[in-house]
Scaffold this motif. Structure first.
Motif, PDB file in Angstrom:
ATOM      1  N   THR A 108       0.821  -1.208   0.000  1.00  0.00           N
ATOM      2  CA  THR A 108       0.000   0.000   0.000  1.00  0.00           C
ATOM      3  C   THR A 108       0.853   1.255   0.000  1.00  0.00           C
ATOM      4  OG1 THR A 108      -1.788  -1.129   1.179  1.00  0.00           O
ATOM      5  CG2 THR A 108      -1.769   1.285   1.283  1.00  0.00           C
ATOM      6  N   ILE A 109       1.936   1.245   0.775  1.00  0.00           N
ATOM      7  CA  ILE A 109       2.670   2.497   0.998  1.00  0.00           C
ATOM      8  C   ILE A 109       3.983   2.644   0.240  1.00  0.00           C
ATOM      9  CG2 ILE A 109       1.644   2.812   3.279  1.00  0.00           C
ATOM     10  CD1 ILE A 109       4.343   1.922   4.481  1.00  0.00           C
ATOM     11  N   TYR A 110       4.558   1.574  -0.272  1.00  0.00           N
ATOM     12  CA  TYR A 110       5.923   1.748  -0.785  1.00  0.00           C
ATOM     13  C   TYR A 110       5.995   2.717  -1.963  1.00  0.00           C
ATOM     14  CZ  TYR A 110       6.624  -1.139  -5.080  1.00  0.00           C
ATOM     15  OH  TYR A 110       6.631  -1.633  -6.357  1.00  0.00           O
ATOM     16  N   GLY A 111       5.035   2.699  -2.842  1.00  0.00           N
ATOM     17  CA  GLY A 111       5.058   3.613  -3.980  1.00  0.00           C
ATOM     18  C   GLY A 111       4.819   5.054  -3.582  1.00  0.00           C
ATOM     19  N   LEU A 112       3.936   5.244  -2.614  1.00  0.00           N
ATOM     20  CA  LEU A 112       3.679   6.603  -2.113  1.00  0.00           C
ATOM     21  C   LEU A 112       4.928   7.151  -1.424  1.00  0.00           C
ATOM     22  CD1 LEU A 112       0.111   5.982  -0.667  1.00  0.00           C
ATOM     23  CD2 LEU A 112       0.713   7.086  -2.836  1.00  0.00           C
ATOM     24  N   ASN A 113       5.573   6.311  -0.626  1.00  0.00           N
ATOM     25  CA  ASN A 113       6.818   6.687   0.035  1.00  0.00           C
ATOM     26  C   ASN A 113       7.879   7.057  -1.004  1.00  0.00           C
ATOM     27  OD1 ASN A 113       8.800   6.548   2.436  1.00  0.00           O
ATOM     28  ND2 ASN A 113       9.651   5.095   0.986  1.00  0.00           N
ATOM     29  N   ASP A 114       8.016   6.225  -2.029  1.00  0.00           N
ATOM     30  CA  ASP A 114       9.008   6.506  -3.064  1.00  0.00           C
ATOM     31  C   ASP A 114       8.680   7.782  -3.830  1.00  0.00           C
ATOM     32  OD1 ASP A 114      10.525   4.356  -2.329  1.00  0.00           O
ATOM     33  OD2 ASP A 114       9.870   3.065  -3.966  1.00  0.00           O
ATOM     34  N   PHE A 115       7.397   8.054  -4.038  1.00  0.00           N
ATOM     35  CA  PHE A 115       6.995   9.281  -4.720  1.00  0.00           C
ATOM     36  C   PHE A 115       7.408  10.512  -3.904  1.00  0.00           C
ATOM     37  CE2 PHE A 115       3.873  12.649  -5.610  1.00  0.00           C
ATOM     38  CZ  PHE A 115       4.133  12.831  -6.964  1.00  0.00           C
ATOM     39  N   VAL A 116       7.173  10.476  -2.606  1.00  0.00           N
ATOM     40  CA  VAL A 116       7.545  11.607  -1.734  1.00  0.00           C
ATOM     41  C   VAL A 116       9.053  11.836  -1.785  1.00  0.00           C
ATOM     42  CG1 VAL A 116       7.681  12.366   0.681  1.00  0.00           C
ATOM     43  CG2 VAL A 116       5.539  11.433  -0.222  1.00  0.00           C
ATOM     44  N   PHE A 117       9.824  10.755  -1.665  1.00  0.00           N
ATOM     45  CA  PHE A 117      11.278  10.921  -1.696  1.00  0.00           C
ATOM     46  C   PHE A 117      11.787  11.256  -3.093  1.00  0.00           C
ATOM     47  CE2 PHE A 117      11.049   8.883   2.491  1.00  0.00           C
ATOM     48  CZ  PHE A 117      11.787   9.827   3.197  1.00  0.00           C
ATOM     49  N   MET A 118      11.096  10.828  -4.133  1.00  0.00           N
ATOM     50  CA  MET A 118      11.448  11.230  -5.485  1.00  0.00           C
ATOM     51  C   MET A 118      11.344  12.754  -5.607  1.00  0.00           C
ATOM     52  SD  MET A 118       9.593  10.352  -9.114  1.00  0.00           S
ATOM     53  CE  MET A 118       8.226  11.451  -8.744  1.00  0.00           C
ATOM     54  N   LEU A 119      10.251  13.315  -5.086  1.00  0.00           N
ATOM     55  CA  LEU A 119      10.085  14.767  -5.108  1.00  0.00           C
ATOM     56  C   LEU A 119      11.184  15.457  -4.305  1.00  0.00           C
ATOM     57  CD1 LEU A 119       6.218  15.164  -4.721  1.00  0.00           C
ATOM     58  CD2 LEU A 119       7.591  15.372  -6.817  1.00  0.00           C
ATOM     59  N   PHE A 120      11.481  14.919  -3.130  1.00  0.00           N
ATOM     60  CA  PHE A 120      12.548  15.488  -2.304  1.00  0.00           C
ATOM     61  C   PHE A 120      13.876  15.493  -3.067  1.00  0.00           C
ATOM     62  CE2 PHE A 120      16.184  14.486   0.448  1.00  0.00           C
ATOM     63  CZ  PHE A 120      16.283  15.695   1.127  1.00  0.00           C
TER      64      PHE A 120
END
Length: 133
Positions: A108-120
């Motif tokens: 559920t969360i790994y892609g959302l987590n990666d998206f946030v850090f991608m933006l960072f």
């Protein structure tokens, strides 16, 4: 971007990659994660995610410009986001949750987590690129 913010963000990314994999995979013993994506989320794949975490941790100690390193991290996270979106579109999260709660939360969360850090990482890249002018 402030160097302390960059270092904190890199340390957070490292903690998520290393700690998240260790917790949700139960120290690589949760075979349900492997079963639902045996290519990307094999134990080897999970180990490589933790290695990326070590790279983020190493980058947090660099006092010089990390423009291109942040760019590489952005692309790495983009790949995982694309893979996650494709996985979500063609798989059932409820089936994963039925098999294992931790695996369900992980997917559920790994892609959302990666998206946030991608933006960072992109903002780090962009801010350090701007300093070159």
């Amino acid at each position: 971007m402030n160097i302390n913010t960059v270092r904190l963000g890199l340390a957070a990314a490292a903690a998520m990659n290393i700690g998240g994999v260790l917790v949700f995979s139960r120290a690589l013993s949760n075979s349900v994660i492997n079963e639902f994506d045996p290519v990307v989320m094999s134990n080897f794949g999970l180990l490589m995610i933790m290695v990326w975490g070590l790279a983020y941790l190493g980058a947090a100690t660099i006092k010089a410009n990390i423009t291109w390193l942040a760019g590489a991290f952005t692309l790495e996270k983009l790949v995982y986001v694309v893979v996650w979106v494709k996985w979500i579109a063609s798989n059932s999260l409820s089936a994963v949750y039925d098999a294992d709660l931790f695996a369900g939360i992980f997917y559920t969360i790994y892609g959302l987590n990666d998206f946030v850090f991608m933006l960072f990482f992109f903002f780090v890249f962009k801010s350090q690129w701007a300093k070159k002018d």
